[in-house]
Design a protein around this motif. Structure first.
Motif, PDB file in Angstrom:
ATOM      1  N   TRP A  36       0.825  -1.199   0.000  1.00 54.81           N
ATOM      2  CA  TRP A  36       0.000   0.000   0.000  1.00 54.81           C
ATOM      3  C   TRP A  36       0.866   1.259   0.000  1.00 54.81           C
ATOM      4  O   TRP A  36       0.615   2.205  -0.756  1.00 54.81           O
ATOM      5  CB  TRP A  36      -0.921  -0.020   1.224  1.00 54.81           C
ATOM      6  N   GLU A  39       2.478   1.842  -3.418  1.00 53.04           N
ATOM      7  CA  GLU A  39       1.517   2.375  -4.393  1.00 53.04           C
ATOM      8  C   GLU A  39       1.204   3.850  -4.127  1.00 53.04           C
ATOM      9  O   GLU A  39       1.108   4.646  -5.070  1.00 53.04           O
ATOM     10  CB  GLU A  39       0.230   1.559  -4.358  1.00 53.04           C
ATOM     11  N   ASN A  40       1.028   4.214  -2.869  1.00 49.11           N
ATOM     12  CA  ASN A  40       0.723   5.608  -2.545  1.00 49.11           C
ATOM     13  C   ASN A  40       1.899   6.522  -2.849  1.00 49.11           C
ATOM     14  O   ASN A  40       1.711   7.658  -3.297  1.00 49.11           O
ATOM     15  CB  ASN A  40       0.300   5.748  -1.087  1.00 49.11           C
ATOM     16  N   ASP A  43       2.084   7.442  -6.468  1.00 49.98           N
ATOM     17  CA  ASP A  43       1.228   8.585  -6.807  1.00 49.98           C
ATOM     18  C   ASP A  43       1.956   9.903  -6.542  1.00 49.98           C
ATOM     19  O   ASP A  43       1.832  10.852  -7.321  1.00 49.98           O
ATOM     20  CB  ASP A  43      -0.076   8.540  -6.007  1.00 49.98           C
ATOM     21  N   LYS A  55      11.189   7.845  -2.657  1.00 50.40           N
ATOM     22  CA  LYS A  55      10.244   6.740  -2.547  1.00 50.40           C
ATOM     23  C   LYS A  55      10.986   5.448  -2.206  1.00 50.40           C
ATOM     24  O   LYS A  55      10.602   4.725  -1.284  1.00 50.40           O
ATOM     25  CB  LYS A  55       9.468   6.564  -3.837  1.00 50.40           C
ATOM     26  N   HIS A  82       1.816   7.715  11.073  1.00 46.14           N
ATOM     27  CA  HIS A  82       0.563   8.230  10.534  1.00 46.14           C
ATOM     28  C   HIS A  82      -0.241   9.054  11.529  1.00 46.14           C
ATOM     29  O   HIS A  82      -1.389   9.383  11.249  1.00 46.14           O
ATOM     30  CB  HIS A  82      -0.285   7.070   9.999  1.00 46.14           C
ATOM     31  N   SER A  85      -1.914  11.988  10.118  1.00 45.72           N
ATOM     32  CA  SER A  85      -2.860  11.727   9.039  1.00 45.72           C
ATOM     33  C   SER A  85      -4.239  11.303   9.517  1.00 45.72           C
ATOM     34  O   SER A  85      -5.202  11.415   8.783  1.00 45.72           O
ATOM     35  CB  SER A  85      -2.326  10.624   8.124  1.00 45.72           C
TER      36      SER A  85
END
Length: 100
Positions: A36, A39-40, A43, A55, A82, A85
């Protein structure tokens, strides 16, 4: 001071629930979380907000940090990474469930 103690107690309760939720599925959780994250971050690279080397370094650091970890270490890492977030009291368990 009392408010701080209350917040710490709530975070501890949530962390214990998250640890129980992960249980023995630590390897599965870590694998899905890293996928995950990868993939984020793709972006962010695609949008120009991050360079590919950043990254790569981020994913590698997380993979290294969580390699052979126990559930309590994984939960602590997730909450640390996180906490800006999401609301640790209400969204941690929902976030954890995404990867099991």
């Amino acid at each position: 001071m009392i408010r701080l103690k209350h917040l710490l107690a709530e975070q501890s309760d949530v962390a214990q629930q998250a640890i129980r939720l992960i249980g023995d599925d630590v390897d599965l959780f870590v694998h899905n979380y890293i996928d995950w994250l990868d993939e984020n971050l793709d972006d962010l690279v695609d949008s120009g907000d991050m360079i590919p080397q950043q990254k790569f370094d981020t994913v590698l650091n997380v993979r290294y940090e969580l390699m052979d970890s126990e559930a309590d270490d994984v939960v602590a890492s997730i909450m640390r990474r996180h906490s800006d977030s999401f609301n640790p009291k209400t969204e941690v368990l929902q976030f954890i469930r995404k990867f099991i």
